[in-house]
Design an enzyme around this catalytic site. Structure first.
Site, PDB file in Angstrom:
ATOM      1  CE1 TYR A   1      -3.170   2.838   0.462  1.00 21.63           C
ATOM      2  CE2 TYR A   1      -3.671   2.080   2.710  1.00 21.63           C
ATOM      3  CZ  TYR A   1      -3.891   3.014   1.832  1.00 21.63           C
ATOM      4  OH  TYR A   1      -4.975   3.948   2.006  1.00 21.63           O
TER       5      TYR A   1
ATOM      6  CE1 TYR B   1      -2.799   6.138   6.514  1.00 23.71           C
ATOM      7  CE2 TYR B   1      -3.418   5.231   4.688  1.00 23.71           C
ATOM      8  CZ  TYR B   1      -3.669   5.993   5.860  1.00 23.71           C
ATOM      9  OH  TYR B   1      -4.943   6.066   6.344  1.00 23.71           O
TER      10      TYR B   1
ATOM     11  NE  ARG C   1      -6.351   1.172  -2.687  1.00 26.41           N
ATOM     12  CZ  ARG C   1      -7.408   1.503  -1.782  1.00 26.41           C
ATOM     13  NH1 ARG C   1      -7.117   1.592  -0.551  1.00 26.41           N
ATOM     14  NH2 ARG C   1      -8.752   1.784  -2.303  1.00 26.41           N
TER      15      ARG C   1
ATOM     16  CB  CYS D   1     -23.521   5.224  -4.567  1.00 24.50           C
ATOM     17  SG  CYS D   1     -22.671   6.334  -3.748  1.00 24.50           S
TER      18      CYS D   1
ATOM     19  CB  CYS E   1     -24.832  11.146   0.683  1.00 24.16           C
ATOM     20  SG  CYS E   1     -24.921   9.531   1.438  1.00 24.16           S
TER      21      CYS E   1
ATOM     22  CB  CYS F   1     -20.338   4.929   3.319  1.00 25.27           C
ATOM     23  SG  CYS F   1     -19.973   5.768   2.027  1.00 25.27           S
TER      24      CYS F   1
ATOM     25  CG  MET G   1     -53.661  10.580   5.458  1.00 25.91           C
ATOM     26  SD  MET G   1     -55.269   9.750   4.957  1.00 25.91           S
ATOM     27  CE  MET G   1     -55.392   8.341   5.929  1.00 25.91           C
TER      28      MET G   1
ATOM     29  CG  ASP H   1     -36.708  13.259   9.319  1.00 24.00           C
ATOM     30  OD1 ASP H   1     -35.461  12.961  10.109  1.00 24.00           O
ATOM     31  OD2 ASP H   1     -36.360  13.416   8.208  1.00 24.00           O
TER      32      ASP H   1
HETATM   33  P1  ADP Z   1     -38.606  11.507   6.689  1.00 25.30           P
HETATM   34  O1  ADP Z   1     -37.509  11.908   6.593  1.00 25.30           O
HETATM   35  O2  ADP Z   1     -39.181  10.904   8.172  1.00 25.30           O
HETATM   36  O3  ADP Z   1     -39.247  10.031   5.721  1.00 25.30           O
HETATM   37  P2  ADP Z   1     -40.127  13.478   5.262  1.00 25.30           P
HETATM   38  O4  ADP Z   1     -40.153  14.876   5.782  1.00 25.30           O
HETATM   39  O5  ADP Z   1     -39.132  13.488   4.110  1.00 25.30           O
HETATM   40  O6  ADP Z   1     -39.777  12.655   6.351  1.00 25.30           O
HETATM   41  O7  ADP Z   1     -41.369  13.186   4.590  1.00 25.30           O
HETATM   42  C1  ADP Z   1     -42.809  13.200   5.270  1.00 25.30           C
HETATM   43  C2  ADP Z   1     -43.636  13.057   4.450  1.00 25.30           C
HETATM   44  O8  ADP Z   1     -45.101  12.966   4.828  1.00 25.30           O
HETATM   45  C3  ADP Z   1     -43.843  14.320   3.423  1.00 25.30           C
HETATM   46  O9  ADP Z   1     -44.077  13.854   1.968  1.00 25.30           O
HETATM   47  C4  ADP Z   1     -45.266  14.986   3.647  1.00 25.30           C
HETATM   48  O10 ADP Z   1     -45.818  15.535   2.438  1.00 25.30           O
HETATM   49  C5  ADP Z   1     -46.056  13.698   4.235  1.00 25.30           C
HETATM   50  N1  ADP Z   1     -47.293  14.095   5.333  1.00 25.30           N
HETATM   51  C6  ADP Z   1     -46.838  14.912   6.488  1.00 25.30           C
HETATM   52  N2  ADP Z   1     -48.244  15.059   6.871  1.00 25.30           N
HETATM   53  C7  ADP Z   1     -48.889  14.042   6.157  1.00 25.30           C
HETATM   54  C8  ADP Z   1     -50.431  13.886   6.726  1.00 25.30           C
HETATM   55  N3  ADP Z   1     -51.044  14.518   7.635  1.00 25.30           N
HETATM   56  N4  ADP Z   1     -51.142  13.120   5.588  1.00 25.30           N
HETATM   57  C9  ADP Z   1     -50.230  12.659   4.665  1.00 25.30           C
HETATM   58  N5  ADP Z   1     -49.036  12.854   4.299  1.00 25.30           N
HETATM   59  C10 ADP Z   1     -48.307  13.843   5.240  1.00 25.30           C
HETATM   60 FE1  SF4 Z   2     -23.027   6.255  -1.490  1.00 28.35          FE
HETATM   61 FE2  SF4 Z   2     -21.940   5.974   0.955  1.00 28.35          FE
HETATM   62 FE3  SF4 Z   2     -23.941   7.525   0.631  1.00 28.35          FE
HETATM   63 FE4  SF4 Z   2     -24.149   4.923   0.572  1.00 28.35          FE
HETATM   64  S1  SF4 Z   2     -23.622   6.249   2.270  1.00 28.35           S
HETATM   65  S2  SF4 Z   2     -25.293   6.333  -0.603  1.00 28.35           S
HETATM   66  S3  SF4 Z   2     -22.306   4.318  -0.333  1.00 28.35           S
HETATM   67  S4  SF4 Z   2     -21.857   7.755  -0.602  1.00 28.35           S
END
Ligand code: ADP
Ligand code: SF4
Length: 688
Positions: A170, A175, A223, A343, A346, A349, A462, A647
């Site tokens: 390597y 290194y 490498r 991939c 981002c 990893c 909803m 989230d």
């Molecule tokens: P996560 O990252 O947790 O998946 P996001 O914010 O990316 O969360 O996605 C949440 C999704 O939920 C969004 O597409 C939003 O439009 C949808 N959403 C939020 N509240 C409601 C609801 N009351 N009914 C239906 N869809 C909803």
């Molecule tokens: Fe690609 Fe790494 Fe992002 Fe996974 S975490 S999607 S392998 S860059």
């Protein structure tokens, strides 16, 4: 389905010295954050790649002797019998699927501090620690070099005994060996310094000695960096490295080529696109008859074929594409290209290495979980009952839960308020440079579209009444989170007393929804990742003067773990964003923002017409709580479970939301021991 004949070339066997790879898919050495600490987790992770069709599967960097340890980063090691035993679990799993296993022998030199072994680091010369730790490396004398050669030889023998088929020398990535090669760091006056031949001497000796030790059974790979570094993007400076490769051209059995600049070699997709190393390394095959491999975040089989057919490489090297989809080769082989989980670039990893934690991936929630949770990236247990599931919200968490539940055979109803699926990924992938992030949505939507047991209801906002009316067996709330607009975050633990008027204060949600400031803007970034600076980039592209304020000591402090901090800082400077570090926003009155120095508490003012606060997010959990309360009070229909994921449970990165959705789907109707939710891997005791 069978594979498209266009891709046949990718499945040709390739001879590497005394061994033969069954195809051209080559997982180059990459870290996992597991290393010597978690042998069974790492073995299962690597074995999965072999099962998925990677013809060669390598370790992470593998220390040859305690004089080179890299804690807190969990490197692999080949120090003793215990290590042989640990690695043989991996090689067995790789061999089981007909693939070759490679070990990357490593000696860190001045990049290591040896905080674990307490051995004094040594390098070609007296050098500062390369990552700024206040321990220097001492200069190696001739007896040290002899010792190093002996250690390397012995480690190669241990690698062979552990069952490896390819053993690496390597010689790159800053290194020890790269310091011997470089005229800048190699200031020696003996036969290991000075002329090119002298500087290459140690690498040559190690290749020859490794071949002598294990070459009858194992291939010896090198490498090596194709360039000298110090280059500008798109303008490679090859320098002496071409001469060096020419000098050693026929010695190893394989050349594993990369480049000096890590942030390009494995750069995030915001800055670096697929196949970006070609300009640097395309000459290598013209000067050696040995097989060549390089990386390039290749996910398109057409690009792969083009690389091989144009004589750029013999093997398609990959770290990230093999993490995001361990079954990428199999999917090409079986004509299932549309099922590839691409991939997104981002680099989540990569954060496992910097944070010394098991590797995780935005696209592949099963990585690191192969052994301890028994998760397979392509297989999932059939449903445990005939229950149906109502998922509210089609962001990454809801989409992944729906996809995986659908695969299990459940009847899933996915209700989404918007006209499209994707949630935050839809919006964030529209921000500058983040287009590839849409792959998180695309892969999942594609899978769901083909499932007869999944019904998607668009434009369905909803409320609790709607949800209860469905009378689903299981209810999953995946309604995401919203950015706070009151300045509360890591630094300001309570909302700001003065922050207004409202029409001059913005959040990332406003920006992504198209409500943009029109006057000079202060972006207050107490999030420390990408959001603050991509918004800065967006506003600058509209000609708006931007001041970026952060309580941290640099822009995008956490972006250091994803290897993009330097490029972000540079981008901000190129865009003429005013950067103010170590300051927090404490007030804004519509004309003036008041800042506080995080060290002294001194206050200062700056005149701006708008503020974007990028601090923390608040879960959109009203629906969850209403349902919880309604169900507790009510006497009628009761679902078997009400759960929140992603989230909505707790705001995190996209990888966290995908994991959360996947976990829900895996665990539905299964018994999970609440005290031991996963198996616990640890090192073996072989000294008793
Ligand atoms: P996560 O990252 O947790 O998946 P996001 O914010 O990316 O969360 O996605 C949440 C999704 O939920 C969004 O597409 C939003 O439009 C949808 N959403 C939020 N509240 C409601 C609801 N009351 N009914 C239906 N869809 C909803
Ligand atoms: Fe690609 Fe790494 Fe992002 Fe996974 S975490 S999607 S392998 S860059």
């Amino acid at each position: 389905m069978s594979r498209d004949p266009r891709y046949d070339v990718l499945f040709e066997p390739v001879k590497i010295g005394p061994v033969t790879a069954r195809n051209r898919f080559y997982q180059v050495p990459h870290c996992t954050g597991l290393g010597w600490l978690r042998p069974r987790m790492v073995a299962a992770l690597r074995g999965m790649k072999a099962e998925g069709g990677w013809g060669v599967v390598c370790t992470e960097f593998c220390s040859i002797h305690p004089a080179s340890d890299d804690l807190p980063h969990p490197y692999a090691s080949l120090w003793d019998q215990g290590d042989i035993r640990a690695h043989s679990i991996m090689t067995e799993q790789v061999h089981e699927h007909g693939s070759l296993a490679g070990a990357e022998l490593w000696f860190g030199g001045s990049r290591t501090t040896n905080l674990f072994s307490n051995e004094v680091a040594m390098d070609v010369a007296n050098l500062p620690n390369a990552i700024g730790i206040p321990y220097q490396a001492r200069a190696m004398d001739k007896s040290d070099i002899r010792e190093l050669r002996r250690w390397h030889r012995n480690a190669a023998l241990r690698a062979r005994d552990a069952g490896f088929d390819i053993v690496y020398v390597y010689a790159t990535h800053g290194y020890l060996l790269s310091h011997f090669l470089s005229s800048k760091t190699n200031t020696r006056s003996d036969e290991y310094g000075g002329s090119l031949e002298n500087r290459v001497r140690l690498v040559r000796e190690l290749i020859e000695e490794t071949k002598d030790a294990v070459g009858d059974r194992c291939a010896v790979a090198v490498r090596f960096s194709a360039d000298e570094g110090g280059d500008d993007d798109g303008d490679p400076v090859i320098g002496e490295h071409r001469d060096m490769i020419e000098m050693l051209a026929e010695l190893p059995d394989l050349w594993d080529i990369n480049i000096n600049d890590y942030s390009r070699e494995m750069g995030v997709s915001r800055f670096i696109k697929e196949g970006s190393l070609e300009a640097y390394m395309s000459y290598v095959k013209s000067i050696t008859s040995k097989p060549v491999v390089t990386v390039g975040r290749f996910t398109s089989p057409d690009t792969m074929v083009s690389q091989v057919k144009r004589g750029i490489v013999d093997f398609i090297g990959a770290a990230r594409p093999s993490i995001a989809d361990p079954f990428l080769p199999k999917k090409i082989e079986e004509g299932r290209i549309d099922e590839i989980r691409e991939c997104i670039g981002c680099n989540i990893c990569y954060t496992g290495d910097g944070t010394s934690t098991p590797i995780r991936c935005t696209q592949n929630p099963t990585i690191s979980e192969e052994w301890r949770r028994g998760w397979h990236p392509e297989k999932i247990a059939p449903k445990g009952s005939d229950s149906n599931v109502l998922v509210i919200g089609g962001g990454p968490a809801g989409l992944e839960a729906t996809r995986a539940l659908g695969r299990r055979g459940y009847h899933v109803m996915l209700a989404e308020a918007q006209h499209t699926l994707g949630g935050r990924v839809n919006q964030e992938s529209e921000l500058p440079g983040l287009g590839e992030w849409a792959r998180v949505r695309n892969y999942r939507v594609h899978e769901i579209q083909n499932m007869h047991n999944v019904d998607v209801y668009f434009d369905n906002l909803m409320d609790a009444e709607h949800v209860l009316a469905v009378e689903a067996n299981h209810i999953v709330i995946a309604t995401g989170a919203s950015w706070l607009a009151n300045g509360r975050g890591l630094y300001n633990q309570t909302p700001l007393d003065e922050l207004g008027p409202a029409e001059q204060v913005f959040t990332p949600d406003d920006i992504m929804a198209g409500r943009l400031p029109e006057s000079p803007t202060l972006i207050y970034d107490d999030d420390h990742y990408y959001m603050g600076n991509v918004i800065a980039e967006l506003l600058r592209s509209r000609g708006i003067p931007v001041t970026l304020v952060t309580p941290e000591v640099m822009v995008s402090n956490w972006g250091d773990y994803t290897g993009e901090q330097g490029r972000i800082q540079r981008r901000m400077m190129e865009l003429e964003v005013d950067i103010i570090t170590s300051h927090a926003l404490v007030a804004f009155n519509g004309n003036t923002a008041e800042l506080e120095c995080t060290y002294t508490g001194n206050r200062s003012n700056i005149d701006v017409g708008a503020v974007v606060t990028v601090t923390i997010r608040s879960p959109n959990d009203t629906l969850f709580h209403e349902l919880q309360q309604g169900l507790e009070a009510g006497t009628g229909y009761k679902p078997d479970s009400l759960t929140r994921i992603g989230d909505c449970l707790t705001p995190t990165i996209i990888a966290g939301a995908v994991f959360s959705g996947h976990r829900y789907a895996r665990e539905l109707d299964t018994e999970v021991d609440p005290d031991n939710r996963m198996k616990y891997d640890r090192v073996f005791f072989d000294d008793e």
